[in-house]
Design a protein around this motif. Structure first.
Motif, PDB file in Angstrom:
ATOM      1  N   HIS A   1      11.099  17.795 -12.776  1.00  0.00           N
ATOM      2  CA  HIS A   1       9.960  16.965 -12.419  1.00  0.00           C
ATOM      3  C   HIS A   1      10.451  15.831 -11.533  1.00  0.00           C
ATOM      4  CE1 HIS A   1       6.069  15.092 -12.806  1.00  0.00           C
ATOM      5  NE2 HIS A   1       6.578  14.000 -13.280  1.00  0.00           N
ATOM      6  N   VAL A   2       9.728  15.585 -10.444  1.00  0.00           N
ATOM      7  CA  VAL A   2      10.073  14.492  -9.524  1.00  0.00           C
ATOM      8  C   VAL A   2       8.825  13.659  -9.274  1.00  0.00           C
ATOM      9  CG1 VAL A   2      10.797  13.917  -7.167  1.00  0.00           C
ATOM     10  CG2 VAL A   2      11.927  15.759  -8.396  1.00  0.00           C
ATOM     11  N   TYR A   3       9.004  12.346  -9.248  1.00  0.00           N
ATOM     12  CA  TYR A   3       7.899  11.462  -8.916  1.00  0.00           C
ATOM     13  C   TYR A   3       8.471  10.215  -8.245  1.00  0.00           C
ATOM     14  CZ  TYR A   3       9.326   9.572 -13.456  1.00  0.00           C
ATOM     15  OH  TYR A   3      10.060   9.099 -14.528  1.00  0.00           O
ATOM     16  N   GLY A   4       7.630   9.476  -7.575  1.00  0.00           N
ATOM     17  CA  GLY A   4       8.062   8.275  -6.892  1.00  0.00           C
ATOM     18  C   GLY A   4       6.986   7.772  -5.971  1.00  0.00           C
ATOM     19  N   ALA A   5       7.294   6.720  -5.217  1.00  0.00           N
ATOM     20  CA  ALA A   5       6.294   6.141  -4.332  1.00  0.00           C
ATOM     21  C   ALA A   5       6.968   5.266  -3.284  1.00  0.00           C
ATOM     22  CB  ALA A   5       5.307   5.299  -5.124  1.00  0.00           C
TER      23      ALA A   5
ATOM     24  N   MET B   1       0.839  -1.184   0.000  1.00  0.00           N
ATOM     25  CA  MET B   1       0.000   0.000   0.000  1.00  0.00           C
ATOM     26  C   MET B   1       0.882   1.246   0.000  1.00  0.00           C
ATOM     27  SD  MET B   1      -3.081   0.824   2.528  1.00  0.00           S
ATOM     28  CE  MET B   1      -3.964   2.317   2.374  1.00  0.00           C
ATOM     29  N   SER B   2       0.468   2.239  -0.728  1.00  0.00           N
ATOM     30  CA  SER B   2       1.232   3.479  -0.864  1.00  0.00           C
ATOM     31  C   SER B   2       1.151   4.318   0.405  1.00  0.00           C
ATOM     32  CB  SER B   2       0.690   4.269  -2.053  1.00  0.00           C
ATOM     33  OG  SER B   2       1.323   5.508  -2.143  1.00  0.00           O
ATOM     34  N   ASP B   3       2.207   5.018   0.726  1.00  0.00           N
ATOM     35  CA  ASP B   3       2.265   5.915   1.878  1.00  0.00           C
ATOM     36  C   ASP B   3       1.972   7.330   1.395  1.00  0.00           C
ATOM     37  OD1 ASP B   3       2.897   7.511   4.019  1.00  0.00           O
ATOM     38  OD2 ASP B   3       4.911   6.707   4.299  1.00  0.00           O
ATOM     39  N   GLU B   4       0.863   7.912   1.856  1.00  0.00           N
ATOM     40  CA  GLU B   4       0.445   9.242   1.412  1.00  0.00           C
ATOM     41  C   GLU B   4       1.424  10.334   1.832  1.00  0.00           C
ATOM     42  OE1 GLU B   4      -2.056   9.766  -0.695  1.00  0.00           O
ATOM     43  OE2 GLU B   4      -2.373   7.609  -0.715  1.00  0.00           O
ATOM     44  N   THR B   5       2.252  10.082   2.837  1.00  0.00           N
ATOM     45  CA  THR B   5       3.184  11.102   3.305  1.00  0.00           C
ATOM     46  C   THR B   5       4.579  10.952   2.679  1.00  0.00           C
ATOM     47  OG1 THR B   5       3.861   9.781   5.212  1.00  0.00           O
ATOM     48  CG2 THR B   5       1.974  11.272   5.518  1.00  0.00           C
ATOM     49  N   PHE B   6       4.724  10.058   1.741  1.00  0.00           N
ATOM     50  CA  PHE B   6       6.024   9.837   1.100  1.00  0.00           C
ATOM     51  C   PHE B   6       6.500  11.105   0.401  1.00  0.00           C
ATOM     52  CE2 PHE B   6       8.399   8.694  -2.770  1.00  0.00           C
ATOM     53  CZ  PHE B   6       9.521   8.178  -2.161  1.00  0.00           C
ATOM     54  N   ASP B   7       7.761  11.445   0.606  1.00  0.00           N
ATOM     55  CA  ASP B   7       8.372  12.627   0.006  1.00  0.00           C
ATOM     56  C   ASP B   7       9.527  12.176  -0.890  1.00  0.00           C
ATOM     57  OD1 ASP B   7       9.549  15.022  -0.684  1.00  0.00           O
ATOM     58  OD2 ASP B   7      10.061  15.593   1.364  1.00  0.00           O
ATOM     59  N   PRO B   8       9.320  12.135  -2.206  1.00  0.00           N
ATOM     60  CA  PRO B   8      10.399  11.684  -3.091  1.00  0.00           C
ATOM     61  C   PRO B   8      11.626  12.595  -3.035  1.00  0.00           C
ATOM     62  CG  PRO B   8       8.588  12.583  -4.377  1.00  0.00           C
ATOM     63  CD  PRO B   8       8.116  12.506  -2.953  1.00  0.00           C
ATOM     64  N   TYR B   9      11.436  13.876  -2.723  1.00  0.00           N
ATOM     65  CA  TYR B   9      12.562  14.797  -2.603  1.00  0.00           C
ATOM     66  C   TYR B   9      13.479  14.397  -1.449  1.00  0.00           C
ATOM     67  CZ  TYR B   9      10.184  17.899  -5.884  1.00  0.00           C
ATOM     68  OH  TYR B   9       9.592  18.428  -6.993  1.00  0.00           O
ATOM     69  N   ALA B  10      12.884  13.942  -0.354  1.00  0.00           N
ATOM     70  CA  ALA B  10      13.678  13.492   0.795  1.00  0.00           C
ATOM     71  C   ALA B  10      14.507  12.269   0.425  1.00  0.00           C
ATOM     72  CB  ALA B  10      12.775  13.190   1.985  1.00  0.00           C
TER      73      ALA B  10
END
Length: 143
Positions: free
Chosen positions: A136-140, A1-10
Motif C-alpha cells: 500500500h502506498v499513499y502520500g500527497a 493545495m494538493s496536486d492532483e498529479t502527484f505520484d507517490p511512487y515517483a
C-alpha cells in the motif's frame, strides 16, 4: 493545495533517504533513517542493514513495516507499507546472501571500485538485505 498529479511512487523511487518504521515487542514503532532503493517495476524497497540492530530484530519477530520519504523541499511525502523479507547475513563473500547485497548496491549506486572488498565487508559487518514488498502506498503534495 494538493496536486492532483502527484505520484507517490515517483517520490519513493527518487528518494535517497527515508525513515523505516518497524514494531517493537510492545507494539510501539521503532524508527530508523535508512538509504533505500525502490524497484518500482517489482514493487519492492531494498535497504542494507546490520544484523542484530533494533530494526532487524523487530522485523524477524514481526515483518510488518512502513517506509516514509519526503521531497527535498519538504512539501511532499510518500509512505509505503508492506511485509519484509530479510536476506542474510551471509558467511561466504561469494554466497547468495552477499550476492543479493551486490545486486542492491549496483541498482542503487552503480559499480563499486572493489567488489572483493565490498563482499568481505558485507560478511564482516553481518549485513542483511531488507526486501520490503510494497502492499500500500499513499502520500500527497501539500504545496
Amino acid at each position: 493545495m494538493s496536486d492532483e498529479t502527484f505520484d507517490p511512487y515517483a517520490l519513493l523511487a527518487e528518494a535517497r533517504l527515508g525513515v523505516l518504521a518497524t514494531l517493537k515487542k510492545d507494539g510501539r514503532p521503532q524508527l530508523s533513517p535508512v538509504t533505500p532503493y525502490f524497484d518500482r517495476a517489482a514493487g519492492i524497497i531494498y535497504v542494507s542493514m546490520t544484523e542484530g540492530r533494533a530494526k532487524t530484530v523487530n522485523l524477524r519477530r514481526d515483518p510488518r513495516a512502513a517506509f516514509e520519504v519526503t521531497s527535498a523541499d519538504g512539501w511532499a511525502w510518500a509512505t509505503a507499507e508492506g511485509t519484509a523479507t530479510l536476506i542474510g547475513p551471509g558467511s561466504d563473500p561469494n554466497g547468495p546472501e552477499v550476492g543479493a547485497l551486490v545486486d542492491y548496491y549496483r541498482a542503487a549506486a552503480g559499480e563499486h571500485p572493489d567488489w572483493a572488498e565490498y563482499r568481505s565487508v558485507m560478511v564482516s559487518d553481518r549485513r542483511v538485505l531488507l526486501s520490503l514488498a510494497v502492499e500500500h502506498v499513499y502520500g500527497a503534495r501539500i504545496r
